[in-house]
Design a protein around this motif. Structure first.
Motif, short mmCIF file in Angstrom:
data_model
loop_
_atom_site.label_atom_id
_atom_site.label_comp_id
_atom_site.label_asym_id
_atom_site.label_seq_id
_atom_site.Cartn_x
_atom_site.Cartn_y
_atom_site.Cartn_z
N CYS B 639 -3.44 -0.25 14.17
CA CYS B 639 -2.99 -0.47 12.81
C CYS B 639 -2.22 -1.79 12.82
N GLY B 641 0.90 -2.46 12.25
CA GLY B 641 2.18 -2.40 12.96
C GLY B 641 3.32 -3.15 12.29
N CYS B 645 3.59 -4.06 8.39
CA CYS B 645 3.78 -2.78 7.71
C CYS B 645 5.26 -2.44 7.61
N TYR B 647 6.63 0.34 7.51
CA TYR B 647 7.05 1.52 8.28
C TYR B 647 7.03 1.26 9.78
N GLY B 648 6.35 0.24 10.21
CA GLY B 648 6.10 0.04 11.63
C GLY B 648 7.39 -0.13 12.43
N SER B 677 -0.98 3.04 17.35
CA SER B 677 -0.41 3.12 16.00
C SER B 677 1.03 2.62 16.04
N GLY B 678 1.43 1.95 14.96
CA GLY B 678 2.76 1.33 14.92
C GLY B 678 3.89 2.28 14.56
N CYS B 679 3.56 3.49 14.16
CA CYS B 679 4.61 4.48 13.93
C CYS B 679 3.94 5.84 13.82
N ARG B 681 3.10 7.62 11.52
CA ARG B 681 2.13 7.88 10.47
C ARG B 681 0.71 7.81 11.01
N GLU B 682 0.55 7.16 12.18
CA GLU B 682 -0.68 7.29 12.94
C GLU B 682 -1.91 6.75 12.22
N CYS B 683 -1.81 5.62 11.58
CA CYS B 683 -2.95 5.08 10.85
C CYS B 683 -4.11 4.70 11.76
S1 SF4 Z 1 0.88 3.75 11.73
FE1 SF4 Z 1 0.50 3.22 9.59
S2 SF4 Z 1 2.51 3.34 8.67
FE2 SF4 Z 1 2.85 3.25 10.89
S3 SF4 Z 1 3.06 1.09 11.37
FE3 SF4 Z 1 0.90 1.54 11.57
S4 SF4 Z 1 0.08 1.02 9.54
FE4 SF4 Z 1 2.27 1.22 9.29
#
Ligand code: SF4
Ligand SMILES: Cc1cc2nc3c(=O)[nH]c(=O)nc-3n(C[C@H](O)[C@H](O)[C@H](O)COP(=O)(O)OP(=O)(O)OC[C@H]3O[C@@H](n4cnc5c(N)ncnc54)[C@H](O)[C@@H]3O)c2cc1C
Lengths: 122, 835
Positions: B639, B641, B645, B647-648, B677-679, B681-683
């Motif tokens: 994602c 990150g 983002c 949220y990252g 994934s950067g957090c 939320r696991e995109c």
């Molecule tokens: S997982 Fe989703 S919300 Fe989290 S950093 Fe990556 S894009 Fe952003």
């Protein structure tokens, strides 16, 4: 009466890849020539066209032996073909064309049906 | 003498099993048999119903075929439900007609209980019992984002898993204070909840739903008695089952206080000509909601109809073992310790997430019950102790302590008595298995076919394999793990032979350790082993003939014999200039262009001879091979990150690029996918990859052995809050251990499932270095990363290697004649055969 055939030079020894196949273009269509240096005879030729997919790919399959018989596995759907008889091991009602093949000096000769030029066109 | 008529109402699992038993018995000759089924489909395996969402079809789940029924002379009337039963005239009616019977079998199963909540008739409210239910849920989920399961029991959690698989955010709403209240105690329920929440399913306990109304942000809103509420797009009720006893009720057969057709030990109801089996039957005030007791009833009834005076149903074991959302749960016998005088031994490791409880008799000699959460490896042994009344060892706690901390080794198949029940669904004992082996069954498959063991719920698969292997070994039969007819070794054995003896070619290996010339099984397997061990170019002369065509020509062959090309785009990050190059090349060669699921671009339709030309251009623009053809690292998806983002918490793209560059080119038993994934939320959907990395405030969490595709599996959480260096080191070790020990074509998910000792063992090897091989694994990985070369770069620069890419060696200009093309949505594609 035996159909008339002829021998054609299709490539040279340098073109062959040991334990593998190459494809040549003939009057009879695409033909796969295999060179298995650990067998005697070492040269085999069958149609290059995979009967299950219609694609010209058999020369690109993996060669080897099963129960002692030389085989190639189709790279698309993995059926095995006996290099001596052309018969498919998974379905013996399917058979690809085989060709006699010879080493003449440095040249590889292939026996194909002799296409008589039609002398008279209707 | 004219034949009597036997009618079976209900074509479910138990009804079908009854017919299988009965038609094979002598008594069947006396009857014409007629079966009514309410569902459209022939009896199917309801236990594995959820697999319908992961690729199985009705045909896969079906228990028999229409041909089988007609061959047995059984008349099968599907999609025809019996609406009335007239006992005086011995007739049943359906919407299509009226039929007389001499003997009647009720095998009507049960139906899901839907609590009387206002709004429960809403079109997006469902139950989870039949294929039709699942079709409806699937259709509703397509447009939805979230789903709630009402009921946190065994079936409810399975339904929650299914909703997750359908891509919904799943919630479980449970009335009781814990999950699986019937099978688990407070500690077990709490641990299960913790684990399930870690996997992203939200659990709400002690919630009583009062009404379902239109939602504001989703389709529905559930109001709870404590004035809280929850919005969701669909609801699945799984609040228990009720026996389907409508026909019995309306014809005044004896019914239990809380439902169920009362039967005696012979499975006969209060009417001597009417019998009931399966989930509709009430025996000794009990309903059995599992398939094994139903099968036992079916066998009993078949014997009763054959006038066997001794046949009797005497109750059944309700132990269960399952994997819910990837979490092991087991419950055996008297799990809650209700037997007077019962005593408990508990083992609770919150760190590892393992909970085990044993309930033992007052005299300490026998095991009455058990609860397991987080790790079912002790289940088979404990079940055998409980079922067979095997005397417990003097220190019974050793049975649930971890091995190495005083834990006893599992009860080997040898220690089991002949009478030990191995498969309770089909009532197969160890003695039965020995008998069929003595009668000539020489492998697992034939033992299964002969005894049907492990073809019911499948819970005994591992135990059955152990028993069969051990019995075969005792009889001097070697258990065959040979790779193929050319090598009497497994892939792991061959790996060792190659490594230890420094073997560098297939020919040396087969002449020293095999026979014959090889085949399409062993050649690529050895090719991959050689590549991992020595990392030489796959087009080195000795290696060419070992490779699958995709490896040989470093592209993916498509159905018409042309190839597709996937350049590496690490982490899915690409400059506009490079993107333009891809477009230009595709245009020049008229390649069909598609974006892949792994964040790269796939170019289809290149001929063999075009491949090197295309790659020359791609390499000049800075591209490298993407190994889409190889059993090796595919992509590291990421994602965007914390660089963009809001949220990252970490730079997921940077880490993904780093990982992709480190592991590219590594040859493995099967393809390997990663994601970052950067957090939380696991995109990037990292938990569905072989290696999934999810950023935390403090570093990275690593998940291993996940899988998407046909058999989805959530990755197991392997280590938490790792630094960059620790993350790489850990992945190095796991990946190399996988490469060295997995079987041919075994993905990491299957490897993990078959790894003896499972996740814990892997943790010991990798995190605690229990085998003392970590340094070697890391060094090996460093070597491979250090000798990386782009295979395409090497190939286009070497005229000898380029020779391989001639379509026809004697006519370089000849174009493959059978390739017919058509245009669709503005791009070229092969003409399909049917067209
Ligand atoms: S997982 Fe989703 S919300 Fe989290 S950093 Fe990556 S894009 Fe952003
Ligand atoms: C999702 C799910 C997972 C499960 N997992 C497990 C598990 O892991 N282990 C386990 O042991 N058990 C499990 N079960 C339970 C198991 O499926 C049942 O115990 C088993 O199916 C019972 O078989 P049966 O024949 O009694 O009922 P059913 O299989 O329900 O069959 C009854 C049939 O009768 C039909 N019928 C009803 N009334 C009439 C009528 N009037 N006329 C004609 N036909 C009629 C019904 O439509 C139905 O097809 C699970 C169940 C579900 C739904």
């Amino acid at each position: 009466m035996k159909a008339r055939t002829c021998w054609n030079a299709v490539c040279t020894v340098e073109d062959l890849v040991p334990e593998s196949g190459i494809a040549v273009w003939t009057e009879d269509g695409p033909v796969a020539v295999f060179y298995l240096p650990h067998r005697l005879p070492a040269l085999f030729a069958i149609s290059h066209t995979d009967p299950f997919s219609g694609a010209n790919v058999l020369a690109r399959g993996i060669t080897g032996d099963l129960k002692g018989e030389p085989i190639v596995a189709s790279p698309l759907y993995k059926q095995h073909f006996n290099l001596n008889t052309g018969v498919c091991l998974e379905d013996d009602s399917v058979r690809v064309k085989t060709y006699a093949v010879l080493l003449d000096g440095n040249r590889i000769l292939l026996e194909t049906a002799h296409k008589q030029r039609e002398a008279v066109a209707a | 003498m004219s034949k009597k008529t036997l009618i079976v109402i209900g074509n479910g699992m138990v009804g079908h099993h009854f017919l299988e038993q009965f038609v094979a018995s002598p008594g069947a000759a006396e009857y014409d048999i007629l079966v009514f089924g309410e569902e459209k489909q022939l009896a199917y395996d309801r236990v594995h119903l959820s697999e319908y969402f992961t690729g199985s079809t009705h045909a896969d789940l079906a228990m028999g075929t229409a041909d089988w029924y007609s061959a047995q002379g059984v008349e099968l009337r599907l999609d025809e439900s019996v609406t009335t039963l007239n006992r005086d005239r011995k007739r049943v009616t359906t919407p299509k007609g009226e039929y007389g019977y001499d003997e009647l079998v009720l095998a009507t199963g049960s139906f899901p209980f839907v609590p009387p909540i206002e709004g429960r008739e809403h079109p997006h409210c469902f139950v989870y019992r039949t294929l039709d239910d699942l079709d409806a849920i699937r259709a509703s989920a397509r447009e939805g984002k979230s789903g709630v399961v009402v009921g946190g029991g065994l079936l409810g959690l399975e339904a929650a898993n299914a909703l997750t698989n359908l891509g919904l955010q799943a919630h479980v709403v449970e009335f009781a204070p814990r999950l699986m209240p019937v099978q688990l105690d407070t500690d077990g329920g709490a641990l299960l909840r913790h684990k399930i929440e870690e996997l992203g399913v939200q659990v709400h306990t002690e919630k009583a739903t009062t009404a379902i109304v239109e939602g504001e942000n989703a389709r529905l809103r559930m109001n709870f008695s404590d004035d809280s509420h929850l919005e969701t797009d669909l609801i699945v009720f799984s609040a228990g089952i009720r026996p389907q006893d409508a026909l019995a009720r309306s014809s005044d057969l004896e019914i239990g206080e809380r439902g169920g057709v009362v039967v005696n030990d012979q499975c006969t109801t209060s009417d001597p000509h009417i019998h009931a089996i399966g989930e509709c039957a009430l025996w000794d005030q009990r309903i059995f909601g599992l398939v094994a007791p139903g099968y036992t009833m079916a066998r009993t009834l078949s014997a009763v109809l054959n006038r066997d005076r001794d046949a009797a149903f005497t109750g059944a074991d309700m132990s269960t073992k399952l994997k819910l959302l990837g979490v092991d749960v087991g419950s055996i016998g008297d799990a809650h310790g209700q037997t007077p005088g019962a005593r408990n031994i508990r083992f609770n490791d919150e760190q590892a997430g393992h909970y085990r409880r044993m309930v033992i008799s007052e005299d300490g000699k026998t095991l009455l019950g058990a609860i397991l959460v987080g790790d079912n490896s002790h289940y088979d042994t404990l079940l055998q102790y409980a079922l067979n009344g095997i005397a417990l060892p003097t220190n019974p706690e050793t049975l649930i302590l971890p091995e190495g901390q005083g834990g006893a080794p599992a009860l080997g198949p040898d220690a089991l008595p002949e009478t030990a029940s191995i498969c309770s669904c089909h009532n197969v004992t160890k003695g039965d298995i020995c008998n069929v082996i003595d009668a000539g069954c020489g492998d697992l498959a034939s033992v299964k076919a002969e005894t049907k063991a492990s073809t019911g719920c499948g819970g005994c698969t591992a135990l059955l394999k152990n028993v069969v292997d051990s019995e075969l070994e005792k009889r001097g039969v070697e258990v065959n793990t040979d790779l193929c007819e050319h090598f009497p070794y497994s892939r792991q054995d061959l790996f060792h032979l190659v490594k230890v003896n420094g073997i560098r070619t297939f020919r040396t290996l087969i002449s020293q350790h095999g026979r014959g010339q090889g085949c399409d099984i062993c050649k690529p397997a050895v090719g991959s082993i050689l590549a991992t061990c020595w990392n030489e170019h796959i087009l080195a002369t000795d290696h060419v003939p070992l490779q699958d065509t995709n490896d040989t020509f470093m592209a993916n062959m498509q159905k018409n014999g042309t190839y597709s090309i996937v350049p590496r785009i690490p982490g899915g990050e690409i400059t506009p200039d490079k993107l333009i190059v891809l477009g230009e090349v595709a245009k020049q060669y008229n390649l069909y262009t598609k974006i892949t699921g792994g964040q790269r671009v796939d170019l289809f339709g290149a001929t063999l001879s075009e491949l090197p030309e295309i790659w020359e251009q791609l390499i000049a623009a800075g591209f490298e091979t993407g190994h889409a053809y190889g059993k090796s690292l595919r992509t590291v998806k990421s994602c965007v990150g914390n660089t963009w983002c809001r949220y990252g918490v970490q730079d997921s793209v940077g880490m993904a690029i780093h990982l992709e560059n480190r592991y590219k080119g590594l040859r493995a038993p099967h393809k390997v996918k990663m994601a970052v994934s950067g957090c939380t939320r696991e995109c990037a959907e990292a938990q569905s990859k072989d290696f999934g990395v999810i950023a935390t405030e403090n570093g990275w969490n690593l998940f291993v052995c996940g899988n998407g595709g046909m058999r989805p599996r959530h990755g197991d959480l392997f280590a938490t809050d790792l630094s960059d260096e620790a993350l790489i080191r850990t992945i190095d070790r796991v990946v190399m251990f996988y490469v060295r020990t997995a079987d041919r074509l075994q993905r990491t998910s299957v490897w993990m499932e078959n790894l003896e000792g499972g996740l814990d063992y892997l943790k010991q090897v990798v995190l605690e270095d229990s085998l003392g091989i970590c340094a070697e694994l890391e060094e090996h990985m460093n070597n491979i990363a250090g000798t990386y070369q782009c295979e395409w770069k090497t190939a286009v620069e070497d005229p000898e290697k380029r020779k391989r890419f001639r379509e026809f060696v004697n006519l370089p200009q000849q174009i493959d004649p059978v390739q017919e093309w058509t245009t669709e949505r503005g791009q070229r594609r092969p003409v399909s055969e049917s067209a």
